[in-house]
Design an enzyme around this catalytic site. Structure first.
Site, PDB file in Angstrom:
ATOM      1  CB  CYS A 183      45.643  37.457  49.183  1.00  0.00           C
ATOM      2  SG  CYS A 183      45.430  38.037  47.486  1.00  0.00           S
ATOM      3  CB  CYS A 187      47.361  39.275  44.736  1.00  0.00           C
ATOM      4  SG  CYS A 187      47.678  40.555  45.974  1.00  0.00           S
ATOM      5  CB  CYS A 201      48.971  39.480  49.522  1.00  0.00           C
ATOM      6  SG  CYS A 201      47.502  40.500  49.771  1.00  0.00           S
ATOM      7  CG  HIS A 207      44.656  42.730  47.735  1.00  0.00           C
ATOM      8  ND1 HIS A 207      44.917  41.429  48.099  1.00  0.00           N
ATOM      9  CD2 HIS A 207      43.535  43.092  48.408  1.00  0.00           C
ATOM     10  CE1 HIS A 207      44.007  41.021  48.968  1.00  0.00           C
ATOM     11  NE2 HIS A 207      43.150  42.011  49.184  1.00  0.00           N
ATOM     12  CG  ASP A 231      29.584  44.965  36.305  1.00  0.00           C
ATOM     13  OD1 ASP A 231      28.409  44.581  36.331  1.00  0.00           O
ATOM     14  OD2 ASP A 231      29.910  46.162  36.377  1.00  0.00           O
ATOM     15  CG  ASP A 252      26.375  49.236  31.066  1.00  0.00           C
ATOM     16  OD1 ASP A 252      25.407  48.533  30.757  1.00  0.00           O
ATOM     17  OD2 ASP A 252      26.284  50.201  31.844  1.00  0.00           O
TER      18      ASP A 252
END
Length: 378
Positions: A307, A309, A312, A338, A269, A92
């Site tokens: 999920c 991940c 999880c 997560h 983002d 940015d």
RNA sequence: GGUGGAAUGGCCGAGUGGUCAAUGGCAACAGACUGUAAAUCUGUCGACGGGAGUCUACCAUGGUUCAAAUCCAUGUUCCACCA
């Protein structure tokens, strides 16, 4: 070295799946980009970011200019090497800090006189300054230096920001073309205009006329309602070049991402997954969960059973609550892990649905499942 | 055994006659967070009541006073030092 290719499109909504080719690899869109302001996505190592399938991350010009500064980044060989991240990076421009640090500065067409939020020392931000610093950072995608305004604001102030953003885009491009390495970096333009349709149209026309390789929509998710945000996206959808990537800056919230994709956005983002993770607000397939809640003290189920991940698959809500209540470092890590994976997966699943021609069904399922208000109770 | 000191709301800790249901901090409970000045910030936090307000409260009991968390007496417990 920079190319965007649309590989599938939803005939109903206009949602697109694409490929963005950059010097550090191909990005499959739609994509969510984790924010790593200070050359780190807070609480996550590069190795872990790869594990959750981050394709590209953000860095910030203003923050990295102050610390560690351009000399050290240059000495390290650029931001990729400095932080050991080999995939694409988008930086940015510092434009958002013109907004978020507004109290510390004076803005004119020429530049932004600013005081460091760290030690109060003066610095001057400008399009040229931003392009120089982004060149040092060596990001795959650099952003024009723009002016973002708060919402609500007046038409007059929003118009001034649009005018200035165009002026600064011209100067950004001029400096970039003269000094930055176009083989290593692409420069995106940014559309402003607040919640005013006429200003959005004007800004989009002025910016897209400059022929950037990609375009961002800035100045949203700063206080407007979701309806207003979607209306602006609808307005811009037909104006922004179809064949170029579209990046909705600062978004975000799971339903905003899905709705954005449905309006032809390719890139997102947001700090929300990381910051909210550190603060204990978790996103799940069924809505938000404040993991610090007393009601999870004895909940030995997974945070989000849908999920995939690490968090999880290995830990319970009761344990995550415990870590959060104790302020343990692992809490920030597992919760960030997560939330980022969840958010990245939204874009992945949307992409898959677009390619397989079932995006309308996907979005219906998402909306019927993800409830903003039920805090994860099904 | 002697001398001195201390006991305050879940915890720590201010408060030495009225403006005290009692500063702060912690814990707890709830909420916020969208291109990161954020592992941050906000609210609630004796009971009942919508509120005005009422009641119960600063170790215990008794007393002084128009008025006591604050002063006095006795007791209890704890701490320090001396034997």
């Amino acid at each position: 070295m920079f190319k965007f290719k649309i590989i599938a499109e939803c005939p109903v909504t206009g949602a697109r799946a694409g490929e963005l080719i950059t010097p550090h690899g191909i990005i499959h869109t739609p994509v969510f980009m984790p924010v790593g302001t200070l050359a780190t996505v807070k609480a996550m190592s590069p190795h872990e970011l790869e594990a959750i399938k981050s394709q590209i991350i953000l860095g910030n010009t203003y923050h990295l200019y102050l610390r560690p500064g351009p000399e050290i980044i240059a000495q390290a060989g650029g931001l990729h090497k400095f932080m050991n991240w080999e995939k694409p990076i988008l930086t940015d421009s510092g434009g958002f800090q013109v907004f978020s640090l507004a109290r510390l500065q004076k803005i004119t067409d020429e530049n932004v006189l600013c005081r460091s939020h760290i030690d109060g020392s003066q610095l001057i931000m400008s399009p040229e300054w931003s392009m120089y610093m982004q060149g040092v950072l060596g990001s795959d995608i650099a952003m024009c230096f723009d002016q973002c305004v708060e919402i609500p604001t007046t038409h007059e102030k929003a118009e001034e920001a649009v005018r200035r953003t165009t002026l600064w885009a011209e100067r950004s491009k001029e400096y970039f073309d003269a000094h930055n390495d176009a083989n290593r970096q692409a420069l995106f333009g940014i559309v402003q205009g607040s919640v005013y349709d006429d200003l959005r149209i004007r800004s989009a026309n002025e910016i897209t006329n400059m022929n950037f390789p990609g375009y961002a929509i800035g100045g949203l998710s700063v206080g407007e309602s979701h309806e207003e945000m979607y209306r602006i996206l609808d307005v811009l959808k037909d104006i922004m070049p179809h064949e170029k990537p579209r990046y909705l800056m600062g978004v975000g919230y799971p339903s905003n991402i899905v709705e954005g994709i449905a309006r032809g956005i390719d890139m997102f983002d947001c700090v929300m997954p990381t910051r909210n993770g550190r603060n204990g607000t978790m996103f799940t397939s069924f809505g938000r969960v404040n993991i610090r809640g007393q009601k999870y003290a004895h909940d030995f189920t997974a945070l989000d059973p849908e999920c995939d991940c690490y968090t999880c698959r290995n830990f319970t809500r009761a344990y995550l609550r415990h870590l959060a209540m104790c302020g343990e470092i692992l809490s920030a890590r597992l919760c960030t892990w997560h939330n980022l994976r969840f958010t990245i997966r939204i874009a992945e699943q949307a992409r898959e649905a677009i390619i397989e021609g079932r995006f309308p069904e996907y979005i219906e399922r998402f909306k019927s499942q993800f409830h903003d208000d039920n805090h994860g109770e099904d």
